[in-house]
Motif scaffolding. Structure first.
Motif, PDB file in Angstrom:
ATOM      1  N   GLY A 117       0.825  -1.199   0.000  1.00 44.06           N
ATOM      2  CA  GLY A 117       0.000   0.000   0.000  1.00 44.06           C
ATOM      3  C   GLY A 117       0.862   1.252   0.000  1.00 44.06           C
ATOM      4  N   THR A 118       1.971   1.191   0.734  1.00 42.49           N
ATOM      5  CA  THR A 118       2.894   2.331   0.793  1.00 42.49           C
ATOM      6  C   THR A 118       3.401   2.694  -0.598  1.00 42.49           C
ATOM      7  OG1 THR A 118       3.617   1.856   3.040  1.00 42.49           O
ATOM      8  CG2 THR A 118       5.159   3.061   1.649  1.00 42.49           C
ATOM      9  N   GLU A 119       3.811   1.691  -1.337  1.00 39.77           N
ATOM     10  CA  GLU A 119       4.296   1.932  -2.698  1.00 39.77           C
ATOM     11  C   GLU A 119       3.205   2.556  -3.562  1.00 39.77           C
ATOM     12  OE1 GLU A 119       6.570  -0.711  -5.436  1.00 39.77           O
ATOM     13  OE2 GLU A 119       6.564  -1.983  -3.661  1.00 39.77           O
ATOM     14  N   PHE A 238      -8.363   8.796  -3.744  1.00 38.72           N
ATOM     15  CA  PHE A 238      -8.947   8.010  -2.660  1.00 38.72           C
ATOM     16  C   PHE A 238      -7.968   6.901  -2.303  1.00 38.72           C
ATOM     17  CE2 PHE A 238     -13.881   8.594  -2.926  1.00 38.72           C
ATOM     18  CZ  PHE A 238     -13.720   9.938  -2.654  1.00 38.72           C
ATOM     19  N   ASP A 239      -7.463   6.938  -1.080  1.00 39.05           N
ATOM     20  CA  ASP A 239      -6.630   5.837  -0.597  1.00 39.05           C
ATOM     21  C   ASP A 239      -7.571   4.763  -0.066  1.00 39.05           C
ATOM     22  OD1 ASP A 239      -4.955   4.071   0.575  1.00 39.05           O
ATOM     23  OD2 ASP A 239      -3.899   5.515   1.851  1.00 39.05           O
ATOM     24  N   GLU A 240      -7.794   3.765  -0.897  1.00 32.50           N
ATOM     25  CA  GLU A 240      -8.711   2.669  -0.538  1.00 32.50           C
ATOM     26  C   GLU A 240      -7.937   1.382  -0.244  1.00 32.50           C
ATOM     27  OE1 GLU A 240     -12.560   2.448  -1.162  1.00 32.50           O
ATOM     28  OE2 GLU A 240     -12.809   3.886  -2.796  1.00 32.50           O
ATOM     29  N   GLY A 266      -4.601  -1.955  -1.765  1.00 30.54           N
ATOM     30  CA  GLY A 266      -3.646  -2.834  -1.085  1.00 30.54           C
ATOM     31  C   GLY A 266      -4.431  -3.858  -0.297  1.00 30.54           C
ATOM     32  N   LYS A 267      -3.814  -4.401   0.724  1.00 31.68           N
ATOM     33  CA  LYS A 267      -4.481  -5.322   1.660  1.00 31.68           C
ATOM     34  C   LYS A 267      -5.271  -6.438   0.947  1.00 31.68           C
ATOM     35  CE  LYS A 267      -3.682  -2.434   5.543  1.00 31.68           C
ATOM     36  NZ  LYS A 267      -3.650  -0.984   5.664  1.00 31.68           N
ATOM     37  N   ILE A 268      -6.597  -6.342   0.822  1.00 27.12           N
ATOM     38  CA  ILE A 268      -7.380  -7.457   0.251  1.00 27.12           C
ATOM     39  C   ILE A 268      -6.901  -7.848  -1.150  1.00 27.12           C
ATOM     40  CG2 ILE A 268      -9.687  -8.079  -0.643  1.00 27.12           C
ATOM     41  CD1 ILE A 268     -10.900  -6.581   1.702  1.00 27.12           C
TER      42      ILE A 268
END
Ligand SMILES: *Cc1c(COP(=O)(O)O)cnc(C)c1O
Length: 432
Positions: A117-119, A238-240, A266-268
């Motif tokens: 997600g950071t990238e 939007f950071d989703e 990211g994540k999921i």
């Protein structure tokens, strides 16, 4: 509950790993005690190195939306393993992944895969800067967008939990290009935009914040930002990373009906493996190398194993809208039960809740932004956390985090959670 093995491992870990953990949110600094070292997990359950069992309400901070070690994702990984783990060359699966993301999140017309997600967020603001030719970005106090330099100004999540919302190591120049404003305060944003006319490249936010505890957008807030960004030529991001594929198949933007210019994911999206992505309007994304001049790259980006895991997860979510109805129902049950519990023990505290994410804040006042989140009684939270842990419920070890519900939480497990919640709240009364 015995934690001897975890304590010994933590002692050992601190000698070779800073603080004994590879991500600060895993430390139990805010709640006391030592982090629990995990050995395995299946469905709703975590098993630690001492043989204790917990019902998991973090789910690896979101990715495990179908519960742990889900057979479908496991099979997808097993199937591709013999074909090698990385090529450093393009594969068909990456196109499949891009096409599926575009179908699920229609504001994304082109998408680039990354490894976290950071990238994704770091790259997205670089692209927004390159595209607009402007330097500044606007972010909200208490929002967390990964650990990129530009975002570690008034950052949420582990940064605020550990008391370093403005990290040392971020240069003054970078800090000067980041403007921070309070969440849910449209007037403050308008003012910041006016003061920095024609200098703001991007406005980035969590459309539903998970990183100061859960904070939903006020009515009209997202629509107001959309309008403002359009008229000022600012790229709305939007950071989703947290909310994507969780609050709906198309994330918070689908739920609230607002179309951003760019989205970070990211994540999921990795089904538990390290994956991130950023995408948006074709015109903006075509400024990314090699199509355009904004450089961004990754040796392991689009990794075949990670793509296989993520694809199986996203395909399932795409084809099973009932997942969201189930998650909403079971989360409603948890939240209603908690409200009943709080009433029955005579405690008034704030619960924020959207879909399968919620937070119990130990403050009586509404929590709408970072300032109000920080009014929470952290000592009481720490006692609550430890009470729940002793009862086999694994929560996020910080007031400034949301919980994430998985489909592995059955009605029975929800009842077990609520029983533990009631018993823990009863214990807390002595500290009021
Ligand atoms: C977790 C998170 C990130 C960072 O993702 P990593 O994979 O931890 O780098 C960025 N933005 C939001 C909203 C997040 O919740």
């Amino acid at each position: 509950m015995n934690h001897t093995a975890s304590q010994q491992l933590f002692q050992r870990a601190q000698k070779s790993i800073p603080g004994g953990v590879n991500s600060p949110v895993r430390a139990f600094k805010a709640v006391g005690g030592t982090p629990v070292f995990m050995k395995s997990a299946k469905g709703p359950y975590l098993f630690d190195e001492d043989g204790n069992q917990y019902i998991d309400f973090i789910n690896s901070w979101g990715p495990m939306i179908l519960g742990h070690a889900c057979d479908m994702v496991q099979d997808a990984i097993k199937e591709v393993l013999p074909d090698s783990f990385s090529y450093g060359a393009p594969t068909e699966r990456e196109i499949e992944m891009a096409e599926l993301i575009i179908r699920m999140v229609p504001s994304i017309e082109k998408v680039r895969m990354v490894n976290s997600g950071t990238e994704a967020t770091m790259s997205a603001i670089r692209v927004a800067r390159g595209y607009t030719g402007r330097d500044k970005i606007i972010k909200f106090e208490g929002c967390y967008h990964g650990h990129g330099d530009s975002f570690l100004i008034a950052a949420g999540s582990g940064a605020v939990t550990l008391g370093v919302p403005d990290s040392p190591g971020v240069t003054k120049g970078t800090a000067n290009d980041t403007i921070t404003v309070p969440y849910n305060n449209l007037d403050a944003v308008k003012q910041a935009v006016a003061v920095n006319e024609n200098q703001v490249a991007a406005l980035i936010l969590e459309p539903v914040v998970g990183n100061m505890g859960l904070v939903p957008p006020a009515d009209g807030f997202l629509a107001g930002l959309r309008e403002l960004c359009t008229s000022a030529g600012i790229v709305l991001i939007f950071d989703e990373v947290m909310t994507g594929f969780r609050l709906a198949r198309g994330g918070a933007q689908e739920l609230y009906g607002i179309t951003p210019d760019m989205t970070t994911l990211g994540k999921i999206i990795g089904g538990g493996l390290p994956v991130g992505a950023y995408g948006g309007k074709k015109e903006i994304m075509d400024s990314v190398a090699p199509a355009g001049p904004v450089y961004q790259a990754g040796t392991l980006s689009g990794n075949p194993i990670a793509m296989a895991a993520g694809l199986s997860m996203l395909k399932f979510l795409q084809g099973h809208d009932e997942v969201y109805a189930y998650l909403n129902n079971i989360s409603d049950k948890l939240v209603h039960g908690m409200r009943d519990n709080l009433r029955s023990v005579g405690m008034e505290y704030t619960i924020n809740h959207v879909g399968s994410m919620f937070s119990l804040f130990f403050t009586r006042k509404p929590v709408t932004d970072f300032e109000s989140a920080k009014k929470s009684n952290l000592e009481l939270f720490s006692k609550y956390f430890n009470g729940m842990l002793q009862r086999g419920i694994y929560l996020a070890p910080s007031q400034f985090e949301t919980l994430f519900i998985s489909t592995a939480i059955t009605d029975d497990l929800a009842d077990q959670y609520l029983e533990a919640n009631l018993a823990t709240l009863k214990d807390l009364r002595q500290y009021l």
